[in-house]
Design a protein around this motif. Structure first.
Motif, PDB file in Angstrom:
ATOM      1  N   ILE A 120      -0.639 -15.982  -3.051  1.00 53.64           N
ATOM      2  CA  ILE A 120      -0.918 -15.899  -1.684  1.00 53.64           C
ATOM      3  C   ILE A 120      -2.802 -15.961  -2.895  1.00 53.64           C
ATOM      4  N   VAL A 121      -3.304 -17.118  -2.307  1.00 47.92           N
ATOM      5  CA  VAL A 121      -4.052 -16.649  -3.125  1.00 47.92           C
ATOM      6  C   VAL A 121      -5.402 -16.685  -2.284  1.00 47.92           C
ATOM      7  N   ILE A 122      -6.804 -15.783  -2.637  1.00 50.53           N
ATOM      8  CA  ILE A 122      -7.606 -15.061  -2.344  1.00 50.53           C
ATOM      9  C   ILE A 122      -8.740 -15.514  -2.717  1.00 50.53           C
ATOM     10  N   ASP A 123     -10.341 -15.706  -2.522  1.00 54.83           N
ATOM     11  CA  ASP A 123     -11.576 -16.027  -2.834  1.00 54.83           C
ATOM     12  C   ASP A 123     -12.307 -15.205  -0.961  1.00 54.83           C
ATOM     13  N   ASP A 124     -13.285 -15.035  -1.258  1.00 53.46           N
ATOM     14  CA  ASP A 124     -14.331 -14.562  -0.516  1.00 53.46           C
ATOM     15  C   ASP A 124     -14.464 -14.987   0.405  1.00 53.46           C
ATOM     16  N   GLY A 125     -14.879 -16.825   0.225  1.00 54.89           N
ATOM     17  CA  GLY A 125     -14.725 -17.691   1.504  1.00 54.89           C
ATOM     18  C   GLY A 125     -15.023 -19.149   0.328  1.00 54.89           C
ATOM     19  N   ALA A 126     -14.674 -19.624   1.821  1.00 49.98           N
ATOM     20  CA  ALA A 126     -15.127 -21.704   0.403  1.00 49.98           C
ATOM     21  C   ALA A 126     -15.580 -22.023   1.382  1.00 49.98           C
ATOM     22  N   ALA A 127     -17.186 -23.311   0.680  1.00 42.00           N
ATOM     23  CA  ALA A 127     -18.030 -24.031   1.410  1.00 42.00           C
ATOM     24  C   ALA A 127     -17.265 -24.922   1.216  1.00 42.00           C
ATOM     25  N   VAL A 153     -13.492 -16.474   5.239  1.00 36.42           N
ATOM     26  CA  VAL A 153     -14.780 -18.112   5.927  1.00 36.42           C
ATOM     27  C   VAL A 153     -14.057 -19.010   4.903  1.00 36.42           C
ATOM     28  N   ALA A 154     -14.124 -20.205   5.755  1.00 34.37           N
ATOM     29  CA  ALA A 154     -14.344 -21.537   5.356  1.00 34.37           C
ATOM     30  C   ALA A 154     -15.528 -22.426   6.445  1.00 34.37           C
ATOM     31  N   SER A 155     -15.894 -23.595   5.670  1.00 34.98           N
ATOM     32  CA  SER A 155     -16.325 -24.509   6.516  1.00 34.98           C
ATOM     33  C   SER A 155     -14.936 -25.186   7.504  1.00 34.98           C
ATOM     34  N   ARG A 156     -15.022 -26.197   7.919  1.00 37.55           N
ATOM     35  CA  ARG A 156     -14.122 -27.118   8.540  1.00 37.55           C
ATOM     36  C   ARG A 156     -13.407 -28.633   7.458  1.00 37.55           C
ATOM     37  N   PRO A 157     -14.831 -29.179   6.956  1.00 33.62           N
ATOM     38  CA  PRO A 157     -14.473 -29.436   5.717  1.00 33.62           C
ATOM     39  C   PRO A 157     -12.870 -29.362   4.491  1.00 33.62           C
ATOM     40  N   ALA A 158     -13.299 -27.907   4.168  1.00 29.74           N
ATOM     41  CA  ALA A 158     -13.188 -27.288   3.373  1.00 29.74           C
ATOM     42  C   ALA A 158     -11.020 -26.885   4.173  1.00 29.74           C
ATOM     43  N   MET A 159     -11.210 -26.473   4.965  1.00 27.81           N
ATOM     44  CA  MET A 159     -10.066 -25.988   5.950  1.00 27.81           C
ATOM     45  C   MET A 159      -8.993 -27.556   5.467  1.00 27.81           C
ATOM     46  N   GLN A 160      -9.548 -28.574   5.720  1.00 31.09           N
ATOM     47  CA  GLN A 160      -9.363 -29.585   5.687  1.00 31.09           C
ATOM     48  C   GLN A 160      -8.788 -30.424   5.145  1.00 31.09           C
ATOM     49  N   ILE A 161      -8.861 -29.944   3.346  1.00 32.83           N
ATOM     50  CA  ILE A 161      -8.698 -30.748   2.932  1.00 32.83           C
ATOM     51  C   ILE A 161      -7.979 -29.164   1.480  1.00 32.83           C
ATOM     52  N   LEU A 162      -8.471 -28.545   2.336  1.00 29.71           N
ATOM     53  CA  LEU A 162      -6.637 -27.368   1.646  1.00 29.71           C
ATOM     54  C   LEU A 162      -5.802 -27.704   2.179  1.00 29.71           C
ATOM     55  N   GLU A 163      -5.634 -27.702   3.611  1.00 29.62           N
ATOM     56  CA  GLU A 163      -4.535 -27.564   4.407  1.00 29.62           C
ATOM     57  C   GLU A 163      -3.714 -28.788   4.063  1.00 29.62           C
ATOM     58  N   LYS A 164      -3.722 -29.825   2.543  1.00 29.05           N
ATOM     59  CA  LYS A 164      -3.477 -30.805   2.398  1.00 29.05           C
ATOM     60  C   LYS A 164      -2.486 -30.471   0.772  1.00 29.05           C
ATOM     61  N   GLU A 165      -3.554 -29.735   0.566  1.00 28.11           N
ATOM     62  CA  GLU A 165      -3.066 -29.433  -0.893  1.00 28.11           C
ATOM     63  C   GLU A 165      -1.946 -27.986  -0.617  1.00 28.11           C
ATOM     64  N   ALA A 166      -2.334 -26.812  -0.117  1.00 24.81           N
ATOM     65  CA  ALA A 166      -1.383 -25.452   0.547  1.00 24.81           C
ATOM     66  C   ALA A 166      -0.307 -25.445   1.367  1.00 24.81           C
ATOM     67  N   ASP A 167       0.474 -24.966   0.825  1.00 24.00           N
ATOM     68  CA  ASP A 167       1.503 -24.498   2.461  1.00 24.00           C
ATOM     69  C   ASP A 167       1.228 -24.509   3.407  1.00 24.00           C
ATOM     70  N   GLU A 168       0.562 -23.412   3.883  1.00 23.98           N
ATOM     71  CA  GLU A 168      -0.869 -22.617   4.413  1.00 23.98           C
ATOM     72  C   GLU A 168      -1.789 -22.146   4.702  1.00 23.98           C
ATOM     73  N   VAL A 169      -2.634 -22.050   5.082  1.00 23.11           N
ATOM     74  CA  VAL A 169      -4.178 -21.863   4.893  1.00 23.11           C
ATOM     75  C   VAL A 169      -4.652 -20.915   6.366  1.00 23.11           C
ATOM     76  N   VAL A 170      -4.932 -19.858   6.125  1.00 24.29           N
ATOM     77  CA  VAL A 170      -5.718 -18.511   6.584  1.00 24.29           C
ATOM     78  C   VAL A 170      -7.120 -18.170   6.788  1.00 24.29           C
ATOM     79  N   VAL A 171      -7.480 -18.510   7.757  1.00 20.33           N
ATOM     80  CA  VAL A 171      -8.710 -18.266   7.746  1.00 20.33           C
ATOM     81  C   VAL A 171      -9.342 -17.278   9.009  1.00 20.33           C
ATOM     82  N   CYS A 172     -10.015 -16.212   8.656  1.00 17.55           N
ATOM     83  CA  CYS A 172     -10.512 -15.296   9.941  1.00 17.55           C
ATOM     84  C   CYS A 172     -11.748 -16.713  10.400  1.00 17.55           C
ATOM     85  N   LEU A 173     -12.626 -16.541   9.869  1.00 13.93           N
ATOM     86  CA  LEU A 173     -13.646 -17.629  10.474  1.00 13.93           C
ATOM     87  C   LEU A 173     -14.159 -18.872  10.527  1.00 13.93           C
TER      88      LEU A 173
END
Length: 210
Positions: A120-127, A153-173
């Motif tokens: 589980i990889v955790i940061d305080d957010g992704a722009a 928290v993450a931007s929509r573009p960040a979510m889109q690219i991370l979902e391609k590399e990770a098995d799962e992406v969990v974001v609060c906002l």
């Protein structure tokens, strides 16, 4: 809006409750991801380690990640205008800093083996998500069973690219209009090296006592 990194750590831990009984490890991106990851690791009962990976920025724009390096490996997306000599210089510079961080935060302890585990990889957010994307490429070379990215928290573009590399992406906002990670915290003060050591030592003591 979140009060601070520790408050959002509890929120994120609740979203990750399914991993409480799974063999795994929480990896925090230093320094900002450490207070968040501390509470996730504590509440899930998982060990906590650091993502000792730094991005390789483009020579004309250091914020644009063209690759990433760890102490033992690296990944680079080939760029026609980036010479091999630049990559070599960056690897030396980055690994010097990573070695310093490893000595300070881990001491003589080895990095946790990720093979076969849920990571589980955790940061305080992704722009943009670009640095995390390169980081995930390196982590996957360790052959974990599953890679989960967890972010307050993450931007929509960040979510889109991370979902391609990770098995799962969990974001609060995921804001519809993203203004930068710090805009979603009441308190977004810089996390010091001393604070990183504090959280790592505190969790180690708690888990040994438990």
């Amino acid at each position: 809006m979140f009060k601070d990194r520790t408050a959002v750590g509890h929120l994120l831990a609740a979203k990750l409750g399914v991993y409480k009984t799974v063999p795994g490890v929480v990896l925090a991106v230093p320094c900002g991801g450490v207070p968040v990851a501390y509470y996730v690791a504590k509440e899930l009962g998982l060990p906590l380690d650091l993502v000792l990976v730094k991005k390789i920025g483009h020579p004309n724009n250091k914020e644009y990640a063209i690759g990433a390096a760890s102490l033992t490996d690296h990944v680079v997306v080939p760029q026609p205008d980036v010479p091999a000599s630049y990559i070599e210089q960056e690897l030396l510079r980055i690994r010097k800093r990573l070695a310093e961080m490893s000595r300070k935060f881990r001491g003589d302890a080895a990095a946790i083996n990720l093979a076969g585990k849920t990571v589980i990889v955790i940061d305080d957010g992704a722009a943009t998500g670009q640095t995390l994307l390169r980081t995930l490429s390196l982590i996957k070379k360790s052959q974990p069973a599953k890679v989960v990215v967890a972010l307050p928290v993450a931007s929509r573009p960040a979510m889109q690219i991370l979902e391609k590399e990770a098995d799962e992406v969990v974001v609060c906002l995921i804001p519809s209009d993203f203004y930068g990670v710090g805009a979603y915290y009441e308190n977004f003060t810089e996390v010091s090296d001393d604070e990183v050591s504090y959280y790592l030592d505190k969790l180690n003591r708690l888990q040994r006592a438990g």
